[in-house]
Structure formats: structure tokens, C-alpha cells
Motif scaffolding. Structure first.
Motif: not given
Length: 694
Positions: A149-154, A156-159, A191-196, A220-226
Motif C-alpha cells: 500500500v505504501v509503495e503504491a504511493a496513493g 492515504p485518505l482514499a485507501v 513512512r506515512s503517518r496517515t496510513l499508520g 492507544a497513543a497511535q489511535d489518539a493520533a489517528a
């Protein structure tokens, strides 16, 4: 350091995230476990019978106790005896293992009889080994899909969610599934904070609800950042809840550090830092707890043992100490956020008569990325020279990392009289930890870098003086440094540039033409300018610079903002003229009668300064992000500053009255020449860099 550290924590920082000990008996093969793409390290240990003899009476007692623990089963009792006597097992479970796997049912039964030999470590029994093998395979397939997914470089909000979501993950008793999921999503975020962030949220949904596990794993922290990325209104974020998540994550990091799990501690610290310093909370926002109440917002971070270990622990710099020579050259280190260092180089060469070498650390591979990662923190601990204890580190990797860091930093630290580093970015933070005593180190903060974690990760004990570009940032920098426990001199040296030759006669039609220079990013807040334009019929707006590109913004709120910009532009029609970047700024400014600064925050607003220098009468919003620190006051004339759109409309109408506007243009150009006279800046830069007047 006020708290003791496990002696092997730094060594563990280069180990796998989860260290698995596979325990098997002599004459048997350990079960095969393939970590795949997961951060799992597998180490087999054969349970050899003890070779040393005990006194007969004591041996008899041990065997009797073993038989009792085995509930009268002799075969199990022999294994219990070996477990209790094994020095190899004792060393393994107390010095670098997170999970024990039993190879056969007899070992299962023996370990059930003497659980104390595992010192509280979780156990995967032999019957669950196939499930553990399946879990690792499922996580590996997920990791491979995320990589694709990240290599496809699409976008990140549309994946699609289906491409980011993990497969169903069956829980395995004793296995830290949440920790392994968080590790994969953390790596993706590098690689991509949005995808992560999206993957972390989806990963959390397939796991059993467990608040403690979510905090201890970093999910929990990653979800809060998301949430900050995916919610339409991050300004409505519950800061108390966010603070509780950060606090719990930091506590989990400190617990991992105390247990010698340095890799886990650094991973969790990175999660907490990325949450606390998210752009949606600060740099892109109209208000910030970091600006308004830094002592409260950063209290848990500065109290963290892990944070202190990374920023102040260890034995000092790696770079060899050398006495700076009086005539040695000056190093000016570039920054990752923009190119403003030439003005400093010119000052040092022309006014100071100094030899200057520009070191472009920001373009080198080690420092090329702005985002913070757990690997970046591990590299900082390397610079702090934490001793490798009994954690069995990858020595070759350590040597390679050290070589790479020193290669990039040696060009700065050796044979330099002084070093000036522009921007509080990754390269400056690393340099502050690596630069040996001797060369004087000074640095400059502009705007966005004050809101990034690299500011707090800098070794401020090594910085002799900090330059900021406005009084507001002087106040903020002093407050942040006080929270961190440092008293570094902070000096204001505005980055005015030159306004010479901008004051040209303006045509009459310029009186009702407003100018906004630089409007592509949300902090510039062009919607505020559109609000003003709608309240003032008969005026037009000239937007100078590249237009916003909402599709490139990686957050839902950012996209929504830029969609609204596009909608309002269409509504306003020919009342807004968009001009791209131009080399002939004086010609553009000649046709503008009023210059706007509508930003949420600014460092030193060059577009405003140039506009005022041309005589365009300023209408300056009291930059809301910095209002508690003085906003534009102290940088511009107080009479230019307004707080609301209504006040801006009143000022606009007043200063553009046909009878008074020509005089206002002349007065503005004269006042700008007074305010933005940068003639002292060159000498000040020399004084800052050398520590004495030229």
C-alpha cells in the motif's frame, strides 16, 4: 538521572521488540517459529541437566520438592529439578526475554509446577505453538500488504479500509499480540503517518478490548493520533483524555525501561511524542496548549524516566573533543524546513570577516526525514553513549549506526571555531548531542520547528544561545526551556530581508486592492481574508503565491479547510485575483494598497514586511495561536493590529478613505523603514555565533 536504569536497556534498544525463548529438552528439536516480518527474535535454549553436584542432603530435598511439584510424576519431577537448577534459564529470563515457549507437554507440566522459575514472564504452552506460528504468519502477510500500500504511493485518505485492516488475529495465551500489531503500524507511520494511524485504528478493532494492553503496546497513543488525522474538527479534541493517553503511554515506557526492554520503551516514547506534538494540536491550529500552558502540557513528558534517559543520560558526546582554533572556520548547518541560512552566512562573511562552511546535514540520509521514529530515538541514545549491558545487542548494527552518525556529524564538529544551526530540526537535535565541548553552538528557531518534538529532544546544555525571529517566539521559547529545566539566552533577530526599492508610487486603483502574500497553507488562513472581503463591498483581493493544494493535505480537517477555500473562491469570483509566485515582487506590490496578515501564526511574516515596505497599509490579525505570547505585537506597529474580522473591516474602511489613503501610504512606508531596518542584524549574528561583538 534520578531513577536507576536497567544496565542493559540501551543494548535492548537494538534488539527485537519481542524476545522469545524457546525452551526444549535434550534430544528434542525446538519447534520452528518463523518471525517473518514481525519484530520477534527467537532464541532456543536446551534444558540441560545440571553438571554441578549439591550436597547429598540438599539434593535429596530438591528432588523431593520437585516430585511434590510434579504431583508424583517422576518424568515431570526430573524436568522440574532441572528447571530449578538451570543457571542458563535463570540468566535468560532475568536478562533479555519477554516470552517463553514450551516445546512439549512434559515441560508444560513442569513449568506449571514451578512457575516461579519464569520470574513472571508469560508462557506459551506447547499446545498453543501452532496458534503462535499462525499468528506470526498472519502478521507477516499483513505487513507485506501494508508495504504494498505504501509503495503504491496513493492518496492515504482514499485507501480502502480493507487494504489496511489486519486479518482476524486469534489470541494466543501469553503472546503480546497488541504489541506486535502496534509495532507494524508504527513502522508504517514512519513512512506515512496517515496510513499508520488508520492501520492502528483498524488493528485495534480486531483485538479484544483491553485499555491496559492498548496503553502498554502504544496502540492507544497511535489511535489518539489517528483521531487528529481523521476527525473533521481536531480543535474539539478532549485534551484531558489525550493527556491521559500520553501519560499512560509514558508510564508504560518507563516500566519497560525499568525492566530492561529498551526497544519497547523507545517505541512507546516515540508514540507519546508524536501524539503530544501533532500538527493538528499546534502548528496548524488556531490555539495550542503547548503555547498557552506548556508547563501543564509537558509535565508528564519531562517527568518520564525514558525521556530523561534519551535527552540527558549516558556518558556524553561521541565526537572527539578538540580545542577550537581562533582562526578556524565557522560551520553553518542548514535546516530541513526552509532555506534562510544565506543571510547568516553573508553576515558572518561580510561583517565578521569570517571563513564560513555550509554543512547541509538536512540533505544527508541520516537526517533527511523530518518525522520522529523509534529508530531516531535509538540513535540519540547511541550518541549519549549508554553502555551496552547484558541485553545481547546486535554489535554489528551498533557499529554501523555509530559509523553512519559519526560520518555525518564529523564534518560539523571537527576543527570548527563555532557552529550555527538553522531550525530546531532533526539534524540540530542530533548535533547538540554529538558536538563535543569546545566549539560554541548557537541555533535559530523560526516557527513550525518550535512545535515539533525535536525542540524538546535537543540537548540544551550544549546550546550557548538561541535566536528567534519575533518577540512572541522569544516568550514561548523561554517558557518551553523553563519547563525543560534550562536557562539558555534567547535573542530576537527578526528575519526582515530587504525592503529597499519597494516603495514605488501606487496608482489610484490600488487603494481598494488588498494583498495576501503566501496563502497555500492552513496557518495562513485565507478564509479570514475572504471573510473580510465579504464584509467590505467594493474591494478586491490579490493572492500572491502558489494556490492551496488540498489533495496533498494528509488530514480530514485540512482537506475540509481547503475544500472550503475552493468553494469560497468560486463564490467570490472576480473579486479575487490569484497570482502565482513572481520574481517581480515590487511590481505586484505597487498595485496593492492594503497588505493583509491573516495568519493563525507567523514567525517573521516576510510578505507583510515587504507589503508595508511598499507603502501598502497593513491590516494585521492578532495571530491567535500566539496571542497569549503577544502575537505580532513588538514586531509591527500596534496600530496595525486587529483582533476580529469586524475590527479589520473598520480599519480597512478608515485607512482607505480617498482623502487619507495617499498620506497613509507614505506614512506606512516610512514606518516600515524604521521598524524593519535590519542593519543591526548582521552584527548581531556575528555576536551570537562568536559569543562576542565583532
Amino acid at each position: 538521572m534520578t531513577a536507576p536504569l536497567h544496565p542493559g536497556w540501551f543494548a535492548a534498544a537494538t534488539d527485537p521488540l519481542v524476545r522469545v525463548l524457546v525452551l526444549h529438552r535434550p534430544g528434542t528439536e525446538p519447534p520452528a517459529l518463523d518471525p517473518g516480518a514481525t519484530s520477534v527474535g527467537v532464541r532456543p535454549l536446551v534444558l540441560e541437566p545440571p553438571t554441578d553436584a549439591l550436597p547429598a542432603l540438599r539434593e535429596a530435598r530438591v528432588r523431593a520438592a520437585s516430585l511434590a511439584a510434579a504431583r508424583g510424576r517422576p518424568a515431570v519431577a526430573r524436568v522440574v529439578h532441572d528447571l530449578k537448577r538451570s543457571a542458563d534459564l535463570r540468566r535468560a529470563v532475568t536478562g533479555g526475554v519477554d516470552l517463553v515457549v514450551s516445546a512439549d507437554p512434559t515441560l508444560d507440566a513442569a513449568l506449571d509446577g514451578v512457575p516461579a522459575v519464569l520470574h513472571g514472564l508469560p508462557l506459551v504452552r506447547s499446545a498453543d505453538v501452532p496458534a503462535l506460528r499462525t499468528l506470526l504468519a498472519d502478521l507477516t502477510r499483513w505487513a507485506e500488504r501494508l508495504e504494498a500500500v505504501v509503495e503504491a504511493a496513493g492518496d492515504p485518505l482514499a485507501v480502502a479500509d480493507a487494504e489496511l485492516a489486519p486479518p482476524p488475529l486469534a489470541p494466543v495465551p501469553g503472546a503480546p499480540v497488541a504489541l506486535l500489531v502496534a509495532d507494524l503500524t508504527r513502522r508504517l507511520a514512519g513512512r506515512s503517518r496517515t496510513l499508520g494511524g488508520r492501520a492502528a485504528r483498524l488493528g485495534g478493532r480486531v483485538l479484544p478490548a483491553d485499555d491496559a494492553s492498548d496503553l502498554a503496546s502504544g496502540l492507544a497513543a497511535q489511535d489518539a493520533a489517528a483521531d487528529l488525522v481523521l476527525e473533521a474538527d481536531p480543535a474539539s479534541t478532549d485534551l484531558d483524555r489525550l493527556g491521559a493517553v500520553a501519560r499512560g503511554t509514558l508510564a508504560a515506557a518507563d516500566a519497560a525501561l525499568e525492566a530492561g526492554r529498551g526497544q519497547v520503551a523507545l517505541a512507546l516514547l516515540s508514540d507519546a511524542l508524536l501524539l503530544l506534538f501533532h500538527r493538528e494540536l499546534h502548528a496548524d491550529a488556531a490555539g495550542s496548549p503547548l503555547v498557552d500552558a506548556p508547563e501543564r502540557f509537558l509535565a508528564d513528558l519531562v517527568a518520564s524516566t525514558t525521556f530523561r534517559a534519551v535527552t540527558t543520560g549516558g556518558r556524553g558526546p561521541l565526537v572527539r573533543d578538540r580545542d577550537p582554533q581562533e582562526r578556524a572556520p565557522i560551520a553553518v548547518v542548514t535546516g530541513a524546513y526552509g532555506t534562510f541560512h544565506p543571510e547568516v552566512v553573508a553576515a558572518l562573511e561580510t561583517v565578521g570577516g569570517l571563513e564560513v562552511e555550509v554543512v547541509d546535514l538536512a540533505r544527508r540520509q541520516t537526517f533527511s526525514g523530518k518525522p520522529l521514529t523509534a529508530d531516531s530515538l535509538a540513535a540519540l541514545t547511541l550518541l549519549r553513549r549508554w553502555p551496552a549491558g547484558p541485553g545481547v545487542p546486535d554489535r554489528e548494527r551498533l557499529r554501523r549506526t555509530e559509523t553512519d552518525l559519526l560520518r555525518d556529524l564529523a564534518a560539523v564538529g571537527h576543527d570548527r571555531r563555532a557552529v550555527f544551526s538553522d531550525w530546531a530540526d532533526k539534524s540540530t537535535a542530533f548535533l547538540s548531542h554529538a558536538l563535543a565541548p569546545g566549539p560554541r553552538l548557537s541555533m535559530r528557531v523560526h516557527r513550525v520547528d518550535a512545535f515539533d518534538p525535536w525542540f524538546v529532544l535537543t540537548d540544551w546544555t550544549r546550546v550557548s544561545e538561541l535566536v528567534v525571529v519575533s518577540p512572541a517566539f522569544r516568550d514561548l521559547a523561554r517558557a518551553l526551556l523553563a519547563v525543560l529545566g534550562h536557562d539558555v539566552p534567547v535573542r530576537v533577530v527578526p528575519s526582515f530581508g530587504s525592503i529597499e526599492g519597494l516603495a514605488r508610487p501606487k496608482p489610484p486603483q490600488a487603494r481598494t486592492r488588498l494583498g495576501l502574500i503566501g496563502w497555500s497553507r492552513r496557518p495562513k488562513d485565507p478564509l479570514w481574508a475572504f471573510d473580510l472581503l465579504e464584509r467590505c463591498p467594493g474591494y478586491t483581493l490579490v493572492c500572491v503565491g502558489a494556490p492551496p493544494n488540498g489533495a496533498a493535505v494528509p488530514t480530514v480537517a485540512g482537506r475540509a479547510y481547503h475544500a472550503e477555500v475552493d468553494r469560497r473562491l468560486a463564490e467570490l469570483g472576480d473579486r479575487v485575483e490569484v497570482i502565482g509566485w513572481t520574481d517581480d515582487v515590487p511590481a505586484v506590490l505597487q498595485g496593492i494598497g492594503v497588505i493583509l496578515s491573516t495568519s493563525r501564526s507567523e514567525g517573521c511574516h516576510r510578505g507583510l514586511i515587504e507589503g508595508a515596505g511598499s507603502g501598502a497599509v497593513p491590516v494585521v490579525r492578532d495571530w491567535p495561536l500566539l496571542a497569549s505570547r503577544g502575537g505580532p505585537h513588538g514586531l509591527v506597529d500596534d496600530a496595525w493590529v486587529v483582533t476580529t474580522v469586524e475590527q479589520a473591516a473598520e480599519r480597512l474602511v478608515a485607512v482607505t478613505h480617498p482623502d487619507t489613503w495617499p498620506a497613509a501610504v507614505t506614512a506606512t512606508a516610512a514606518r516600515a523603514a524604521e521598524l524593519f531596518d535590519g542593519s543591526d542584524a548582521d552584527a548581531t549574528y556575528v555576536e551570537v555565533v562568536l559569543g562576542s561583538a565583532p
